[in-house]
Design a protein around this motif. Structure first.
Motif, mmCIF file in Angstrom:
data_model
loop_
_atom_site.group_PDB
_atom_site.id
_atom_site.type_symbol
_atom_site.label_atom_id
_atom_site.label_comp_id
_atom_site.label_asym_id
_atom_site.label_seq_id
_atom_site.Cartn_x
_atom_site.Cartn_y
_atom_site.Cartn_z
ATOM 1 N N GLY A 11 -2.635 -18.330 3.760
ATOM 2 C CA GLY A 11 -1.201 -18.079 3.865
ATOM 3 C C GLY A 11 -0.892 -16.768 4.570
ATOM 4 O O GLY A 11 0.097 -16.122 4.263
ATOM 5 N N GLY A 12 -1.760 -16.380 5.495
ATOM 6 C CA GLY A 12 -1.543 -15.161 6.263
ATOM 7 C C GLY A 12 -1.897 -13.873 5.523
ATOM 8 O O GLY A 12 -1.665 -12.786 6.039
ATOM 9 N N GLU A 13 -2.464 -13.984 4.322
ATOM 10 C CA GLU A 13 -2.825 -12.808 3.531
ATOM 11 C C GLU A 13 -4.299 -12.839 3.166
ATOM 12 O O GLU A 13 -4.862 -13.910 2.925
ATOM 13 N N TRP A 14 -4.892 -11.663 3.094
ATOM 14 C CA TRP A 14 -6.276 -11.563 2.639
ATOM 15 C C TRP A 14 -6.356 -11.926 1.167
ATOM 16 O O TRP A 14 -5.533 -11.487 0.373
ATOM 17 N N LYS A 15 -7.347 -12.718 0.826
ATOM 18 C CA LYS A 15 -7.576 -13.137 -0.557
ATOM 19 C C LYS A 15 -9.015 -12.812 -0.950
ATOM 20 O O LYS A 15 -9.939 -12.920 -0.148
ATOM 21 N N CYS B 263 -7.165 -23.838 0.949
ATOM 22 C CA CYS B 263 -7.038 -23.634 2.393
ATOM 23 C C CYS B 263 -5.572 -23.765 2.783
ATOM 24 O O CYS B 263 -4.758 -24.273 2.014
ATOM 25 N N ASP B 264 -5.278 -23.304 3.975
ATOM 26 C CA ASP B 264 -3.944 -23.515 4.525
ATOM 27 C C ASP B 264 -3.795 -24.993 4.883
ATOM 28 O O ASP B 264 -4.793 -25.714 5.020
ATOM 29 N N ASP C 42 -11.224 -9.354 -0.267
ATOM 30 C CA ASP C 42 -10.674 -9.746 1.035
ATOM 31 C C ASP C 42 -11.644 -10.664 1.782
ATOM 32 O O ASP C 42 -12.034 -10.419 2.918
ATOM 33 N N ILE D 197 -8.600 -15.406 4.698
ATOM 34 C CA ILE D 197 -7.143 -15.346 4.856
ATOM 35 C C ILE D 197 -6.553 -16.689 4.443
ATOM 36 O O ILE D 197 -6.984 -17.742 4.902
#
Length: 178
Positions: free
Chosen positions: A159-163, A35-36, A154, A157
């Motif tokens: 770090g601001g990117e789809w994972k 997680c962020d 996808d 999200i």
């Protein structure tokens, strides 16, 4: 019930484990695929949700603190989120302190959790969701017998990117066959 493997002991999360739980969740190398970064209130809410008594039909995580037998130092966390009804499945999760990585403790604790899930709690299947790119966790799970069952593209999200997430699974019959 005494929870121990060759080099490790395990106990259910208690209020006194808050400093270690918080430290793990604030360590970028530990949570980079989870997680962020979260504020203390969010981490505390996650912690408190895991303090309740647990049984296989519970809807919250069983979280165990892993400790090194020799030093009694906390190594990490492991646990499961049961999906008992109707299919007797559990999702496995773990976080290890960077100080105790690459010592075989991830493998030992995961093998212990597999044994606990199948032999003590009689689950049919254990699942794991691993963020794409998290090769250490993927390799560990494969070494324990998990197989790739699919990819959720996808899926979230980070770090601001789809994972994307890799789904891995292990059946009780897989263990009995070996």
């Amino acid at each position: 019930m005494k929870l121990e493997s060759q080099n490790l002991t395990y106990h259910q999360l208690t209020e006194s484990d808050w400093p270690f739980f918080k430290l793990l969740h604030e360590t970028p190398d530990v949570i980079q695929y989870v997680c962020d970064a979260q504020c203390e209130e969010e981490i505390r809410a996650r912690f408190e949700s895991r303090l309740h008594p647990w049984e296989p039909t519970s809807s919250h995580w069983l979280t165990l603190v892993i400790r090194e037998k020799e030093s009694d130092l906390p190594v990490g966390l492991t646990g499961m989120l049961a999906e008992w009804s109707p299919y007797k499945q559990a999702e496995l999760g773990f976080l290890l302190s960077p100080n105790f990585q690459r010592k075989g403790y991830g493998f030992e604790s995961t093998k212990y959790m597999i044994e606990l899930c199948f032999n003590q709690f009689n689950f049919h299947k254990i699942k794991a969701t691993v963020t794409e790119g998290n090769l250490p966790s993927t390799n560990l799970l494969r070494k324990c017998g998990f197989v790739h069952e699919g990819t959720l593209r996808d899926n979230f999200i980070l770090g601001g990117e789809w994972k994307s997430d890799q789904l891995l699974g292990l059946l009780k019959s897989d263990i009995l066959a070996n």
